[in-house]
Write a protein that holds these residues in place. Structure first.
Motif, PDB file in Angstrom:
ATOM      1  N   GLY A 180       0.739  -1.227   0.042  1.00 32.04           N
ATOM      2  CA  GLY A 180      -0.061   0.085  -0.051  1.00 32.04           C
ATOM      3  C   GLY A 180       0.953   1.222   0.161  1.00 32.04           C
ATOM      4  N   CYS A 181       2.066   1.145  -0.281  1.00 28.36           N
ATOM      5  CA  CYS A 181       2.769   2.399   0.079  1.00 28.36           C
ATOM      6  C   CYS A 181       3.704   2.694  -1.145  1.00 28.36           C
ATOM      7  CB  CYS A 181       4.209   2.161   0.937  1.00 28.36           C
ATOM      8  SG  CYS A 181       5.019   3.531   1.221  1.00 28.36           S
ATOM      9  N   GLY A 182       3.452   3.920  -1.673  1.00 29.57           N
ATOM     10  CA  GLY A 182       4.084   4.179  -3.164  1.00 29.57           C
ATOM     11  C   GLY A 182       5.519   4.129  -3.395  1.00 29.57           C
ATOM     12  N   ASP A 183       6.039   4.519  -1.998  1.00 30.88           N
ATOM     13  CA  ASP A 183       7.854   4.143  -2.145  1.00 30.88           C
ATOM     14  C   ASP A 183       8.113   2.878  -2.719  1.00 30.88           C
ATOM     15  OD1 ASP A 183       8.040   6.966  -1.049  1.00 30.88           O
ATOM     16  OD2 ASP A 183       8.938   6.316   0.852  1.00 30.88           O
ATOM     17  N   PHE A 184       7.474   1.831  -2.525  1.00 28.80           N
ATOM     18  CA  PHE A 184       7.734   0.499  -2.816  1.00 28.80           C
ATOM     19  C   PHE A 184       6.952   0.020  -4.182  1.00 28.80           C
ATOM     20  CE2 PHE A 184       8.155   0.740   1.833  1.00 28.80           C
ATOM     21  CZ  PHE A 184       9.547   0.680   1.993  1.00 28.80           C
ATOM     22  N   VAL A 185       5.853   0.374  -4.271  1.00 24.34           N
ATOM     23  CA  VAL A 185       4.921  -0.380  -5.587  1.00 24.34           C
ATOM     24  C   VAL A 185       5.043   0.434  -6.640  1.00 24.34           C
ATOM     25  CG1 VAL A 185       3.725  -1.720  -4.140  1.00 24.34           C
ATOM     26  CG2 VAL A 185       2.985   0.562  -4.543  1.00 24.34           C
ATOM     27  N   ASP A 186       5.328   1.715  -6.643  1.00 23.52           N
ATOM     28  CA  ASP A 186       5.337   2.601  -7.767  1.00 23.52           C
ATOM     29  C   ASP A 186       6.629   2.474  -8.668  1.00 23.52           C
ATOM     30  OD1 ASP A 186       4.818   4.284  -9.908  1.00 23.52           O
ATOM     31  OD2 ASP A 186       4.638   6.057  -8.515  1.00 23.52           O
ATOM     32  N   GLN A 187       6.778   1.351  -9.365  1.00 28.39           N
ATOM     33  CA  GLN A 187       8.153   1.132 -10.061  1.00 28.39           C
ATOM     34  C   GLN A 187       8.537   2.209 -11.189  1.00 28.39           C
ATOM     35  OE1 GLN A 187      10.571  -1.405  -9.499  1.00 28.39           O
ATOM     36  NE2 GLN A 187       9.295  -1.584  -7.663  1.00 28.39           N
ATOM     37  N   GLU A 188       7.173   2.718 -11.665  1.00 26.04           N
ATOM     38  CA  GLU A 188       7.788   3.774 -12.598  1.00 26.04           C
ATOM     39  C   GLU A 188       8.434   5.151 -12.057  1.00 26.04           C
ATOM     40  OE1 GLU A 188       4.569   4.492 -15.344  1.00 26.04           O
ATOM     41  OE2 GLU A 188       3.910   2.455 -15.542  1.00 26.04           O
ATOM     42  N   ALA A 189       7.927   5.370 -10.986  1.00 24.67           N
ATOM     43  CA  ALA A 189       8.535   6.476 -10.127  1.00 24.67           C
ATOM     44  C   ALA A 189       9.829   6.365  -9.142  1.00 24.67           C
ATOM     45  CB  ALA A 189       7.424   7.413  -9.318  1.00 24.67           C
ATOM     46  N   ASN A 190       9.903   5.060  -9.096  1.00 23.56           N
ATOM     47  CA  ASN A 190      10.727   4.603  -8.225  1.00 23.56           C
ATOM     48  C   ASN A 190      12.163   3.760  -8.833  1.00 23.56           C
ATOM     49  OD1 ASN A 190      12.238   3.653  -5.781  1.00 23.56           O
ATOM     50  ND2 ASN A 190      10.455   2.421  -5.056  1.00 23.56           N
ATOM     51  N   ASP A 191      13.069   4.351  -8.549  1.00 23.94           N
ATOM     52  CA  ASP A 191      14.340   3.950  -9.036  1.00 23.94           C
ATOM     53  C   ASP A 191      15.279   3.410  -8.067  1.00 23.94           C
ATOM     54  OD1 ASP A 191      15.062   6.309  -8.492  1.00 23.94           O
ATOM     55  OD2 ASP A 191      16.125   6.518 -10.464  1.00 23.94           O
ATOM     56  N   ASP A 192      14.709   3.502  -6.710  1.00 26.92           N
ATOM     57  CA  ASP A 192      15.631   3.105  -5.491  1.00 26.92           C
ATOM     58  C   ASP A 192      15.996   1.623  -5.476  1.00 26.92           C
ATOM     59  OD1 ASP A 192      15.588   5.666  -4.751  1.00 26.92           O
ATOM     60  OD2 ASP A 192      13.975   5.382  -3.674  1.00 26.92           O
ATOM     61  N   TRP A 193      15.045   0.725  -5.943  1.00 19.93           N
ATOM     62  CA  TRP A 193      15.449  -0.678  -5.761  1.00 19.93           C
ATOM     63  C   TRP A 193      14.684  -1.384  -6.696  1.00 19.93           C
ATOM     64  CZ3 TRP A 193      14.789   1.229  -0.963  1.00 19.93           C
ATOM     65  CH2 TRP A 193      13.628   2.056  -0.476  1.00 19.93           C
ATOM     66  N   THR A 194      15.067  -2.597  -7.199  1.00 17.67           N
ATOM     67  CA  THR A 194      14.531  -3.410  -8.077  1.00 17.67           C
ATOM     68  C   THR A 194      13.548  -4.433  -7.660  1.00 17.67           C
ATOM     69  OG1 THR A 194      16.426  -5.151  -8.065  1.00 17.67           O
ATOM     70  CG2 THR A 194      16.917  -3.443  -9.518  1.00 17.67           C
ATOM     71  N   ARG A 195      12.810  -5.069  -8.712  1.00 12.11           N
ATOM     72  CA  ARG A 195      11.726  -5.969  -7.877  1.00 12.11           C
ATOM     73  C   ARG A 195      12.403  -6.910  -7.423  1.00 12.11           C
ATOM     74  NH1 ARG A 195       8.290  -5.365 -13.565  1.00 12.11           N
ATOM     75  NH2 ARG A 195       6.916  -3.924 -12.441  1.00 12.11           N
ATOM     76  N   GLU A 196      13.690  -7.335  -7.884  1.00  9.61           N
ATOM     77  CA  GLU A 196      14.573  -8.541  -7.048  1.00  9.61           C
ATOM     78  C   GLU A 196      14.585  -8.013  -5.761  1.00  9.61           C
ATOM     79  OE1 GLU A 196      15.227  -7.547 -10.401  1.00  9.61           O
ATOM     80  OE2 GLU A 196      14.339  -9.155 -11.118  1.00  9.61           O
ATOM     81  N   GLU A 197      15.322  -6.776  -5.581  1.00  7.02           N
ATOM     82  CA  GLU A 197      15.547  -6.506  -4.081  1.00  7.02           C
ATOM     83  C   GLU A 197      14.501  -6.506  -3.304  1.00  7.02           C
ATOM     84  OE1 GLU A 197      19.443  -3.564  -5.040  1.00  7.02           O
ATOM     85  OE2 GLU A 197      17.503  -2.710  -5.445  1.00  7.02           O
ATOM     86  N   LEU A 198      13.309  -5.742  -3.886  1.00  9.21           N
ATOM     87  CA  LEU A 198      12.128  -5.903  -3.128  1.00  9.21           C
ATOM     88  C   LEU A 198      11.904  -7.374  -2.511  1.00  9.21           C
ATOM     89  CD1 LEU A 198       9.964  -3.182  -4.811  1.00  9.21           C
ATOM     90  CD2 LEU A 198      11.009  -3.072  -2.525  1.00  9.21           C
ATOM     91  N   ILE A 199      11.764  -8.208  -3.484  1.00 11.59           N
ATOM     92  CA  ILE A 199      11.085  -9.840  -3.208  1.00 11.59           C
ATOM     93  C   ILE A 199      12.306 -10.302  -2.303  1.00 11.59           C
ATOM     94  CG2 ILE A 199      10.989 -11.947  -4.233  1.00 11.59           C
ATOM     95  CD1 ILE A 199       9.865 -10.214  -6.495  1.00 11.59           C
TER      96      ILE A 199
END
Length: 136
Positions: free
Chosen positions: A99-118
């Motif tokens: 529910g947090c845009g810092d983590f799920v908004d991949q277009e606006a977020n270049d801080d981490w990759t999906r692999e890092e999140l998972i």
């Protein structure tokens, strides 16, 4: 005297594998309490960042924005890279992050990759290796 349990041992291993150190307040806490503490810290950092003035008229305002942004990023990194050791911790972390845009908004977020999140949900020592397509 604190008893050494499997859960505390796994929690220590998870904390040791972090690229961002846990706050000192996490010492002796169980996994779910640590996850909730990291979530609360991230919410507080977002609130401070969101309440900054829209216009930056001087160097002090720019410095305040940079400080709040750095605090928000550190809180997000601590939560992202903490690997819960209990199902309750995984559930609480996932529910918040989804529910947090810092983590799920991949277009606006270049801080981490999906692999890092998972990978932040996997046991310590396990990492997600992105697949490679085999050449035909």
């Amino acid at each position: 005297m604190t008893r050494i349990t499997r859960r505390r041992l796994l929690g220590g291993a998870a904390a040791a594998s972090l690229s961002v150190p846990l706050p000192e307040a996490a010492a002796g806490m169980d996994d779910l309490a640590i996850v909730r503490m990291l979530i609360d810290a991230h919410r507080a950092a977002i609130a401070r960042w969101s309440n900054l003035p829209e216009t930056w008229s001087d160097q002090a305002a720019v410095a305040m924005w940079e400080k709040a942004s750095c605090e928000k990023n550190k809180a997000a990194e601590a939560l992202c890279f903490y690997r819960p050791t209990s199902l309750e911790g995984v559930h609480a972390k996932a529910e918040y992050m989804v529910g947090c845009g810092d983590f799920v908004d991949q277009e606006a977020n270049d801080d981490w990759t999906r692999e890092e999140l998972i990978s932040g949900f996997l046991p310590a020592g396990k990492d997600l290796k992105p697949w490679t397509e085999k050449e035909s």
